[in-house]
Design a protein around this motif. Structure first.
Motif, PDB file in Angstrom:
ATOM      1  N   LYS A  82      13.919  -8.209 -29.550  1.00 43.45           N
ATOM      2  CA  LYS A  82      12.686  -8.484 -29.346  1.00 43.45           C
ATOM      3  C   LYS A  82      12.907  -7.734 -27.531  1.00 43.45           C
ATOM      4  N   ASN A  83      11.692  -7.296 -27.381  1.00 44.90           N
ATOM      5  CA  ASN A  83      12.104  -7.452 -25.598  1.00 44.90           C
ATOM      6  C   ASN A  83      10.796  -7.430 -25.050  1.00 44.90           C
ATOM      7  N   VAL A  84      10.439  -9.348 -24.616  1.00 42.97           N
ATOM      8  CA  VAL A  84       9.496  -9.555 -24.447  1.00 42.97           C
ATOM      9  C   VAL A  84       9.172 -10.106 -23.047  1.00 42.97           C
ATOM     10  N   LEU A  85       9.610  -8.640 -22.245  1.00 40.08           N
ATOM     11  CA  LEU A  85       9.411  -8.520 -21.027  1.00 40.08           C
ATOM     12  C   LEU A  85       8.943  -7.275 -20.435  1.00 40.08           C
ATOM     13  N   ASN A  86       9.125  -6.736 -21.369  1.00 42.76           N
ATOM     14  CA  ASN A  86       8.484  -5.164 -21.465  1.00 42.76           C
ATOM     15  C   ASN A  86       8.941  -4.174 -20.278  1.00 42.76           C
ATOM     16  N   GLN A  87      10.352  -4.100 -20.701  1.00 43.05           N
ATOM     17  CA  GLN A  87      11.292  -3.388 -19.722  1.00 43.05           C
ATOM     18  C   GLN A  87      11.574  -2.468 -19.784  1.00 43.05           C
ATOM     19  N   LYS A  88      10.777  -0.846 -20.515  1.00 37.01           N
ATOM     20  CA  LYS A  88      11.559  -0.452 -21.934  1.00 37.01           C
ATOM     21  C   LYS A  88      11.459   1.207 -20.500  1.00 37.01           C
ATOM     22  N   SER A  89      12.077   1.855 -20.650  1.00 43.26           N
ATOM     23  CA  SER A  89      12.272   3.363 -19.940  1.00 43.26           C
ATOM     24  C   SER A  89      11.053   4.030 -20.292  1.00 43.26           C
ATOM     25  N   GLU A  90      10.249   4.744 -19.602  1.00 42.80           N
ATOM     26  CA  GLU A  90       9.514   5.460 -19.528  1.00 42.80           C
ATOM     27  C   GLU A  90       9.732   6.242 -20.431  1.00 42.80           C
ATOM     28  N   LEU A  91      11.238   6.834 -20.539  1.00 42.18           N
ATOM     29  CA  LEU A  91      11.403   8.018 -22.022  1.00 42.18           C
ATOM     30  C   LEU A  91      10.911   6.766 -23.062  1.00 42.18           C
ATOM     31  N   GLN A  92      11.844   5.984 -23.371  1.00 42.83           N
ATOM     32  CA  GLN A  92      11.656   4.983 -24.382  1.00 42.83           C
ATOM     33  C   GLN A  92      10.066   5.468 -24.726  1.00 42.83           C
ATOM     34  N   ARG A  93       9.519   4.402 -24.180  1.00 39.21           N
ATOM     35  CA  ARG A  93       7.621   4.441 -24.193  1.00 39.21           C
ATOM     36  C   ARG A  93       7.201   5.593 -24.970  1.00 39.21           C
ATOM     37  N   ALA A  94       7.383   6.905 -24.062  1.00 37.97           N
ATOM     38  CA  ALA A  94       7.151   8.133 -24.443  1.00 37.97           C
ATOM     39  C   ALA A  94       7.386   8.649 -26.172  1.00 37.97           C
ATOM     40  N   LEU A  95       8.886   8.469 -26.984  1.00 40.85           N
ATOM     41  CA  LEU A  95       9.384   8.205 -27.337  1.00 40.85           C
ATOM     42  C   LEU A  95       8.397   7.307 -28.483  1.00 40.85           C
ATOM     43  N   GLU A  96       8.452   6.002 -28.123  1.00 42.85           N
ATOM     44  CA  GLU A  96       6.849   5.410 -29.374  1.00 42.85           C
ATOM     45  C   GLU A  96       6.105   5.799 -29.629  1.00 42.85           C
ATOM     46  N   ARG A  97       5.692   6.581 -28.190  1.00 49.08           N
ATOM     47  CA  ARG A  97       3.747   6.436 -28.417  1.00 49.08           C
ATOM     48  C   ARG A  97       4.106   8.027 -29.435  1.00 49.08           C
ATOM     49  N   ARG A  98       4.515   9.230 -28.958  1.00 50.49           N
ATOM     50  CA  ARG A  98       5.475   9.800 -29.883  1.00 50.49           C
ATOM     51  C   ARG A  98       5.197  10.107 -31.928  1.00 50.49           C
ATOM     52  N   GLN A  99       5.893   8.748 -31.900  1.00 48.91           N
ATOM     53  CA  GLN A  99       6.661   8.661 -32.935  1.00 48.91           C
ATOM     54  C   GLN A  99       5.589   8.181 -33.937  1.00 48.91           C
ATOM     55  N   ARG A 100       4.711   7.089 -33.308  1.00 48.00           N
ATOM     56  CA  ARG A 100       3.439   6.616 -33.891  1.00 48.00           C
ATOM     57  C   ARG A 100       2.523   7.308 -33.680  1.00 48.00           C
ATOM     58  N   ASP A 101       2.455   8.421 -33.048  1.00 48.47           N
ATOM     59  CA  ASP A 101       0.821   9.731 -33.129  1.00 48.47           C
ATOM     60  C   ASP A 101       1.442  10.517 -34.677  1.00 48.47           C
ATOM     61  N   SER A 102       3.056  10.551 -34.953  1.00 45.27           N
ATOM     62  CA  SER A 102       3.406  11.543 -35.908  1.00 45.27           C
ATOM     63  C   SER A 102       3.425  10.143 -37.319  1.00 45.27           C
ATOM     64  N   ALA A 103       3.416   9.532 -37.135  1.00 50.16           N
ATOM     65  CA  ALA A 103       2.870   8.550 -38.393  1.00 50.16           C
ATOM     66  C   ALA A 103       1.474   8.433 -38.263  1.00 50.16           C
ATOM     67  N   LEU A 104       0.702   8.669 -37.587  1.00 53.00           N
ATOM     68  CA  LEU A 104      -0.854   8.919 -37.889  1.00 53.00           C
ATOM     69  C   LEU A 104      -1.153   9.710 -38.828  1.00 53.00           C
ATOM     70  N   ARG A 105      -0.978  11.086 -37.827  1.00 54.82           N
ATOM     71  CA  ARG A 105      -1.670  12.005 -38.548  1.00 54.82           C
ATOM     72  C   ARG A 105      -1.108  12.137 -39.619  1.00 54.82           C
ATOM     73  N   ARG A 106       0.232  12.163 -39.575  1.00 55.64           N
ATOM     74  CA  ARG A 106       0.892  12.371 -41.528  1.00 55.64           C
ATOM     75  C   ARG A 106       0.091  10.998 -42.268  1.00 55.64           C
ATOM     76  N   GLU A 107      -0.794  10.336 -41.859  1.00 54.09           N
ATOM     77  CA  GLU A 107      -0.807   9.527 -42.874  1.00 54.09           C
ATOM     78  C   GLU A 107      -2.450   9.689 -43.237  1.00 54.09           C
ATOM     79  N   SER A 108      -2.938  10.640 -41.957  1.00 50.71           N
ATOM     80  CA  SER A 108      -4.199  10.969 -42.102  1.00 50.71           C
ATOM     81  C   SER A 108      -4.283  12.313 -43.116  1.00 50.71           C
ATOM     82  N   GLN A 109      -3.086  13.054 -42.726  1.00 52.51           N
ATOM     83  CA  GLN A 109      -2.918  14.233 -43.665  1.00 52.51           C
ATOM     84  C   GLN A 109      -2.892  13.655 -45.122  1.00 52.51           C
ATOM     85  N   LYS A 110      -2.321  13.017 -46.212  1.00 51.21           N
ATOM     86  CA  LYS A 110      -1.818  12.415 -46.806  1.00 51.21           C
ATOM     87  C   LYS A 110      -3.485  11.968 -47.601  1.00 51.21           C
TER      88      LYS A 110
END
Length: 164
Positions: A82-110
């Motif tokens: 767990k990363n409780v201090l929220n010390q993620k790089s900007e690249l990690q945040r962007a990657l997670e956001r992109r994965q979350r958005d694509s998962a939502l898109r797939r779910e809505s398409q389904k």
């Protein structure tokens, strides 16, 4: 039980500060920090020449229970991943956001495919019908008359008097 020991500790400190107890009887173990107050520094050790011998400085972090608990919790969370201090790089945040958005898109398409599975119309026909509905609404806007200004002013006054 704890209250008695805390009261005794406070009384011992007060007595020590007033000079009633000798510093040799007053050990470091007897003096636990109360309310974040660190114990006084120990008596300096004198060498045979009368010179004060060097000693490690007092570290308040080693005695503080809050600090120990925080450190223990951080180490546990690090082991668990767990990363409780929220010390993620900007690249990690962007990657997670992109994965979350694509998962939502797939779910809505389904969900969309499941809802229109038994519908004989094609996607183009549905899109044309939605466009026609939007055009009808934009051509015939619903005219809502503005409310009487006296009624709105009275309602505002009523809410002011009710809250007071």
């Amino acid at each position: 039980m704890c209250e008695d020991s805390c009261v005794n500790s406070v009384k011992a400190r007060v007595a020590f500060l007033e000079g009633d107890l000798s510093p040799h009887k007053y050990g470091r173990k007897d003096m636990a920090p109360v309310m974040g107050v660190p114990p006084p520094p120990p008596e300096p050790h004198m060498g045979p020449d009368g010179i004060i011998l060097p000693r490690k400085p007092y570290n308040p972090c080693l005695i503080s229970n809050n600090h120990k608990d925080l450190r223990r919790e951080l180490l546990f969370n690090q082991k668990m991943g767990k990363n409780v201090l929220n010390q993620k790089s900007e690249l990690q945040r962007a990657l997670e956001r992109r994965q979350r958005d694509s998962a939502l898109r797939r779910e809505s398409q389904k969900n969309r495919e499941e809802t229109y599975k038994d519908d004989p119309r094609t996607a183009l026909q549905r899109a044309l019908e939605q466009r026609a509905k939007q055009l009808e609404l934009s051509e015939n806007p619903i005219n809502i008359e503005p409310p009487n200004p006296l009624v709105t002013a009275r309602a505002k006054l009523r809410t002011r008097t009710d809250s007071q």
